[in-house]
Design a protein around this motif. Structure first.
Motif, short mmCIF file in Angstrom:
data_model
loop_
_atom_site.label_atom_id
_atom_site.label_comp_id
_atom_site.label_asym_id
_atom_site.label_seq_id
_atom_site.Cartn_x
_atom_site.Cartn_y
_atom_site.Cartn_z
N PHE A 164 0.91 -1.05 0.03
CA PHE A 164 0.07 0.11 -0.08
C PHE A 164 1.12 1.25 0.00
CE2 PHE A 164 -2.92 -3.14 1.90
CZ PHE A 164 -3.90 -2.91 1.15
N THR A 166 1.65 4.52 0.44
CA THR A 166 0.68 5.75 1.23
C THR A 166 1.70 7.26 1.02
OG1 THR A 166 1.90 5.37 3.24
CG2 THR A 166 -0.16 4.14 2.65
N LEU A 169 -0.36 10.22 0.35
CA LEU A 169 -1.43 10.66 1.34
C LEU A 169 -0.77 11.24 2.64
CD1 LEU A 169 -3.79 7.40 1.48
CD2 LEU A 169 -3.95 9.62 0.14
N ASN A 171 0.46 12.14 5.88
CA ASN A 171 0.59 11.12 7.24
C ASN A 171 0.52 12.18 8.54
OD1 ASN A 171 1.42 8.84 8.68
ND2 ASN A 171 3.65 9.66 8.84
N THR A 206 -1.29 6.52 11.00
CA THR A 206 -0.70 6.46 9.55
C THR A 206 -1.86 6.43 8.59
OG1 THR A 206 -0.73 4.08 9.75
CG2 THR A 206 1.26 5.12 10.69
N PRO A 207 -1.45 6.49 7.22
CA PRO A 207 -2.36 6.47 6.12
C PRO A 207 -3.09 5.07 6.20
CG PRO A 207 -0.55 7.45 5.28
CD PRO A 207 -0.31 7.08 6.80
N LEU A 208 -2.42 4.13 6.78
CA LEU A 208 -2.96 2.87 6.74
C LEU A 208 -4.17 2.43 7.79
CD1 LEU A 208 -0.05 0.06 6.41
CD2 LEU A 208 -1.80 0.61 4.43
N TYR A 216 -10.73 6.17 2.03
CA TYR A 216 -9.41 5.59 2.17
C TYR A 216 -9.01 4.24 1.88
CZ TYR A 216 -8.23 10.29 3.94
OH TYR A 216 -7.96 11.68 3.94
N ASN A 220 -6.26 3.89 -1.02
CA ASN A 220 -5.00 2.98 -0.71
C ASN A 220 -5.03 1.78 -1.71
OD1 ASN A 220 -3.30 3.77 1.88
ND2 ASN A 220 -5.48 4.15 2.47
N ASN A 223 -3.71 3.16 -4.85
CA ASN A 223 -2.39 3.59 -4.90
C ASN A 223 -1.54 2.15 -4.77
OD1 ASN A 223 -2.74 6.31 -5.29
ND2 ASN A 223 -2.75 6.53 -2.98
#
Length: 284
Positions: A164, A166, A169, A171, A206-208, A216, A220, A223
């Motif tokens: 993923f 990120t 995105l 952070n 975090t983006p995850l 999202y 994710n 991307n």
């Protein structure tokens, strides 16, 4: 027992046994399905689910981890605090799509770039998860919901083959920032979740971890890359809009939080002022 009911039960049992033993064809697809927000508070973040389609087997199933009883006592407070059990249900995709069509909510699909063994692994994982003994799970609005489960299933099956990416995105956003972007400011839903959820919303993530929100999950997966024969390839092979409706935004009511609390503050100020003035008046 009514013969029709008996026949239906037999067909349901047979279909589950059939699907559990089925081997997907080369024409099969596994897709992440994302739906737009709805008008109710529990629909404000949108929805995520997994679709498995195989035209050769005449199979088109949605695996929906968002099934709950919204008539349960204290639904909204339990929803915000994560004190609820949700359930995975598997059923024909056409009924899933029809429900969003009736609600005029957009639906997009991301077909994953998987080989035959990977598609079969997703299918078998989902079929096992849909068994009655496995279907129920303890819901958490931020860490274990219909969106985060799709991330976790993917990493559980594909391990480090999927990446993923990120970097695009930002952070370090908080869950509160993300939530406030989804639910209109100065609505009772926004006020209630901010109040009940407390400080857990203020930790930078975090983006995850942003993937508790379906939007999202969509970003994710869009991307992400997957390793194929030693090279990194796009994880999403094809992206499709299945229903094209405008985003539904939650509306601010006339008796909104700012108005109500402002009126209450003015009332308290007026009473306090009158009380102070009364005490200062000379006694005759």
């Amino acid at each position: 027992m009514n013969k029709r009911v008996l026949l239906l039960l037999i067909l349901i049992v047979f279909s589950k046994v059939f699907y559990a033993q089925a081997k997907l064809s080369v024409y099969s697809e596994v897709s992440i399905v994302t739906a737009g927000s709805g008008s109710e508070l529990y629909e404000a973040f949108g929805h995520s689910a997994i679709r498995v389609k195989d035209p050769l087997l005449k199979l088109d199933i949605i695996y929906n981890y968002g099934i709950f009883d919204f008539n349960a006592p204290n639904f909204y407070s339990n929803f915000a605090q994560g004190k609820m059990y949700y359930k995975l249900e598997r059923y024909p995709f056409k009924y899933f799509l029809r429900s969003y069509q009736l609600e005029k909510r957009w639906v997009k699909q991301q077909v994953l770039n998987l080989n035959q063994a990977e598609k079969q692994a997703f299918f078998m994982y989902l079929e096992n998860n849909a068994l009655p003994k496995n279907a129920t799970y303890l819901y958490d609005p931020f860490f274990n919901n219909c969106a985060t489960i799709l991330r976790d299933i993917t990493t559980s099956i594909l391990k480090d083959k999927v990446n993923f990416n990120t970097a695009s995105l930002e952070n370090g956003k908080t869950l509160r920032e993300l939530m406030n972007a989804e639910i209109t400011h100065n609505t009772w839903g926004n006020f209630g979740i901010n109040l009940i959820a407390g400080t857990i919303l203020d930790k930078k993530r975090t983006p995850l971890e942003y993937m508790y929100l379906p939007d999202y999950v969509f970003k994710n997966f869009k991307n992400a890359t997957i390793e194929i024969e030693g090279a990194q390839k796009p994880f999403v092979k094809k992206e499709e809009t299945l229903l094209n409706y405008k985003e539904i935004k939650s509306k601010t009511s006339f008796l909104n939080p700012i108005l109500v609390f402002s009126a209450f503050a003015i009332l308290v100020f007026f009473i306090t002022y009158k009380d102070i003035k009364k005490k200062k008046e000379p006694k005759v």
